[in-house]
Design a protein around this motif. Structure first.
Motif, PDB file in Angstrom:
ATOM      1  N   GLU A  10       0.731  -1.300  -0.004  1.00 22.30           N
ATOM      2  CA  GLU A  10       0.049   0.116  -0.154  1.00 22.30           C
ATOM      3  C   GLU A  10       1.011   1.484  -0.212  1.00 22.30           C
ATOM      4  O   GLU A  10       0.419   2.016  -0.701  1.00 22.30           O
ATOM      5  N   LEU A  11       1.889   1.109   0.749  1.00 21.33           N
ATOM      6  CA  LEU A  11       2.801   2.373   0.930  1.00 21.33           C
ATOM      7  C   LEU A  11       3.418   2.430  -0.352  1.00 21.33           C
ATOM      8  O   LEU A  11       3.773   3.903  -0.909  1.00 21.33           O
ATOM      9  N   ILE A  12       3.908   1.509  -1.302  1.00 27.25           N
ATOM     10  CA  ILE A  12       4.399   1.696  -2.555  1.00 27.25           C
ATOM     11  C   ILE A  12       3.620   2.231  -3.612  1.00 27.25           C
ATOM     12  O   ILE A  12       3.777   3.214  -4.356  1.00 27.25           O
ATOM     13  N   ALA A  13       2.280   1.721  -3.448  1.00 25.60           N
ATOM     14  CA  ALA A  13       1.241   2.128  -4.265  1.00 25.60           C
ATOM     15  C   ALA A  13       0.878   3.867  -3.934  1.00 25.60           C
ATOM     16  O   ALA A  13       0.713   4.484  -5.018  1.00 25.60           O
ATOM     17  N   LEU A  14       0.751   3.947  -3.044  1.00 28.68           N
ATOM     18  CA  LEU A  14       0.609   5.590  -2.512  1.00 28.68           C
ATOM     19  C   LEU A  14       1.785   6.271  -3.084  1.00 28.68           C
ATOM     20  O   LEU A  14       1.602   7.577  -3.664  1.00 28.68           O
ATOM     21  N   ARG A  15       2.828   5.955  -2.886  1.00 27.64           N
ATOM     22  CA  ARG A  15       4.011   6.819  -3.400  1.00 27.64           C
ATOM     23  C   ARG A  15       4.192   6.849  -4.786  1.00 27.64           C
ATOM     24  O   ARG A  15       4.482   7.983  -5.342  1.00 27.64           O
ATOM     25  N   THR A  16       3.769   5.823  -5.513  1.00 24.25           N
ATOM     26  CA  THR A  16       3.641   5.775  -7.061  1.00 24.25           C
ATOM     27  C   THR A  16       2.631   6.632  -7.321  1.00 24.25           C
ATOM     28  O   THR A  16       2.598   7.488  -8.335  1.00 24.25           O
ATOM     29  N   GLN A  17       1.366   6.864  -6.743  1.00 22.73           N
ATOM     30  CA  GLN A  17       0.263   7.604  -7.216  1.00 22.73           C
ATOM     31  C   GLN A  17       0.806   9.165  -6.980  1.00 22.73           C
ATOM     32  O   GLN A  17       0.475  10.049  -7.710  1.00 22.73           O
ATOM     33  N   THR A  18       1.682   9.157  -5.724  1.00 26.39           N
ATOM     34  CA  THR A  18       2.096  10.852  -5.362  1.00 26.39           C
ATOM     35  C   THR A  18       2.941  11.102  -6.508  1.00 26.39           C
ATOM     36  O   THR A  18       3.015  12.533  -7.033  1.00 26.39           O
ATOM     37  N   GLU A  19       4.088  10.249  -6.997  1.00 29.55           N
ATOM     38  CA  GLU A  19       4.735  10.692  -8.036  1.00 29.55           C
ATOM     39  C   GLU A  19       4.144  11.032  -9.300  1.00 29.55           C
ATOM     40  O   GLU A  19       4.530  11.997 -10.066  1.00 29.55           O
ATOM     41  N   ASP A  20       3.222  10.153  -9.404  1.00 26.78           N
ATOM     42  CA  ASP A  20       2.232  10.437 -11.099  1.00 26.78           C
ATOM     43  C   ASP A  20       1.533  11.804 -10.602  1.00 26.78           C
ATOM     44  O   ASP A  20       1.686  12.590 -11.824  1.00 26.78           O
ATOM     45  N   LEU A  55      -3.526  12.034  -1.000  1.00 29.36           N
ATOM     46  CA  LEU A  55      -2.396  10.920  -0.944  1.00 29.36           C
ATOM     47  C   LEU A  55      -1.250  11.302   0.156  1.00 29.36           C
ATOM     48  O   LEU A  55      -1.142  10.221   0.806  1.00 29.36           O
ATOM     49  N   ASN A  56      -1.050  12.473   0.518  1.00 32.91           N
ATOM     50  CA  ASN A  56      -0.023  12.535   1.582  1.00 32.91           C
ATOM     51  C   ASN A  56      -0.658  12.212   3.053  1.00 32.91           C
ATOM     52  O   ASN A  56       0.201  11.861   3.671  1.00 32.91           O
ATOM     53  N   TYR A  57      -1.879  12.803   3.151  1.00 34.83           N
ATOM     54  CA  TYR A  57      -2.585  12.345   4.406  1.00 34.83           C
ATOM     55  C   TYR A  57      -2.515  10.750   4.488  1.00 34.83           C
ATOM     56  O   TYR A  57      -2.176  10.265   5.428  1.00 34.83           O
ATOM     57  N   GLU A  58      -2.946  10.022   3.395  1.00 38.84           N
ATOM     58  CA  GLU A  58      -2.978   8.588   3.429  1.00 38.84           C
ATOM     59  C   GLU A  58      -1.594   8.034   3.697  1.00 38.84           C
ATOM     60  O   GLU A  58      -1.413   7.137   4.527  1.00 38.84           O
ATOM     61  N   LEU A  59      -0.615   8.606   3.077  1.00 35.75           N
ATOM     62  CA  LEU A  59       0.818   8.080   3.279  1.00 35.75           C
ATOM     63  C   LEU A  59       1.214   8.275   4.621  1.00 35.75           C
ATOM     64  O   LEU A  59       1.604   7.420   5.395  1.00 35.75           O
ATOM     65  N   THR A  60       0.771   9.292   5.174  1.00 35.53           N
ATOM     66  CA  THR A  60       0.973   9.637   6.894  1.00 35.53           C
ATOM     67  C   THR A  60       0.447   8.520   7.832  1.00 35.53           C
ATOM     68  O   THR A  60       1.202   8.226   8.412  1.00 35.53           O
ATOM     69  N   ILE A  61      -0.610   8.387   7.512  1.00 40.38           N
ATOM     70  CA  ILE A  61      -1.425   7.429   8.238  1.00 40.38           C
ATOM     71  C   ILE A  61      -0.897   6.083   8.096  1.00 40.38           C
ATOM     72  O   ILE A  61      -0.683   5.278   8.999  1.00 40.38           O
ATOM     73  N   LYS A  62      -0.408   5.571   6.995  1.00 37.64           N
ATOM     74  CA  LYS A  62       0.069   4.278   6.651  1.00 37.64           C
ATOM     75  C   LYS A  62       1.347   4.091   7.366  1.00 37.64           C
ATOM     76  O   LYS A  62       1.830   3.210   7.986  1.00 37.64           O
ATOM     77  N   ARG A  63       2.321   5.252   7.131  1.00 34.83           N
ATOM     78  CA  ARG A  63       3.373   4.985   7.902  1.00 34.83           C
ATOM     79  C   ARG A  63       3.466   4.969   9.286  1.00 34.83           C
ATOM     80  O   ARG A  63       3.964   4.248   9.951  1.00 34.83           O
ATOM     81  N   ASN A  64       2.645   5.883  10.036  1.00 34.84           N
ATOM     82  CA  ASN A  64       2.285   5.675  11.426  1.00 34.84           C
ATOM     83  C   ASN A  64       1.668   4.396  11.770  1.00 34.84           C
ATOM     84  O   ASN A  64       2.218   3.881  12.915  1.00 34.84           O
ATOM     85  N   GLU A  65       0.831   3.708  10.883  1.00 29.66           N
ATOM     86  CA  GLU A  65       0.393   2.270  11.483  1.00 29.66           C
ATOM     87  C   GLU A  65       1.758   1.259  11.165  1.00 29.66           C
ATOM     88  O   GLU A  65       1.654   0.530  12.164  1.00 29.66           O
ATOM     89  N   LYS A  66       2.581   1.566  10.404  1.00 27.56           N
ATOM     90  CA  LYS A  66       3.769   0.725  10.106  1.00 27.56           C
ATOM     91  C   LYS A  66       4.911   0.942  11.502  1.00 27.56           C
ATOM     92  O   LYS A  66       5.143   0.099  12.029  1.00 27.56           O
ATOM     93  N   ILE A  67       4.838   2.347  11.914  1.00 29.27           N
ATOM     94  CA  ILE A  67       5.627   2.491  12.991  1.00 29.27           C
ATOM     95  C   ILE A  67       4.895   1.899  14.098  1.00 29.27           C
ATOM     96  O   ILE A  67       5.899   1.253  15.182  1.00 29.27           O
ATOM     97  N   PHE A  68       3.658   2.061  14.499  1.00 21.24           N
ATOM     98  CA  PHE A  68       2.926   1.523  15.584  1.00 21.24           C
ATOM     99  C   PHE A  68       3.113  -0.057  15.912  1.00 21.24           C
ATOM    100  O   PHE A  68       3.029  -0.455  16.857  1.00 21.24           O
ATOM    101  N   LYS A  69       3.142  -0.615  14.558  1.00 25.40           N
ATOM    102  CA  LYS A  69       2.939  -1.847  14.703  1.00 25.40           C
ATOM    103  C   LYS A  69       4.094  -2.547  14.858  1.00 25.40           C
ATOM    104  O   LYS A  69       4.467  -3.821  15.586  1.00 25.40           O
ATOM    105  N   PHE A  70       5.461  -1.788  14.826  1.00 28.28           N
ATOM    106  CA  PHE A  70       6.821  -2.430  15.141  1.00 28.28           C
ATOM    107  C   PHE A  70       7.162  -2.109  16.620  1.00 28.28           C
ATOM    108  O   PHE A  70       8.324  -2.242  16.786  1.00 28.28           O
ATOM    109  N   ARG A  71       6.470  -1.337  17.191  1.00 33.25           N
ATOM    110  CA  ARG A  71       6.748  -0.907  18.796  1.00 33.25           C
ATOM    111  C   ARG A  71       6.410  -2.142  19.499  1.00 33.25           C
ATOM    112  O   ARG A  71       5.633  -2.836  19.602  1.00 33.25           O
TER     113      ARG A  71
END
Length: 71
Positions: A10-20, A55-71
């Motif tokens: 999902e992060l990769i897809a969001l980054r790709t959409q942001t770049e596009d 997209l930036n909002y969604e990226l922020t949410i996904k990054r935060n989810e990833k950070i909190f899952k690894f804590r």
């Protein structure tokens, strides 16, 4: 597919959409610089800027989810 893999995909897809979206914004800005400025170009630029913001909002949410899952 595991949750971590899904989140990464999902992060990769969001980054790709942001770049596009950035590419499209830059193309429109180039057109405006070259004198092509109409109601349609302004409307499309506004739409793309809104998409980028979402997209930036969604990226922020996904990054935060990833950070909190690894804590």
């Amino acid at each position: 597919m595991s949750t971590a893999e899904n989140n990464s995909a999902e992060l990769i897809a969001l980054r790709t959409q942001t770049e596009d979206t950035d590419r499209k914004i830059n193309n429109l800005l180039s057109a405006i610089i070259n004198g092509i400025f109409t109601v349609s170009t302004k409307q499309r630029l506004t739409e793309l800027e809104n998409v980028k913001e979402q997209l930036n909002y969604e990226l922020t949410i996904k990054r935060n989810e990833k950070i909190f899952k690894f804590r």
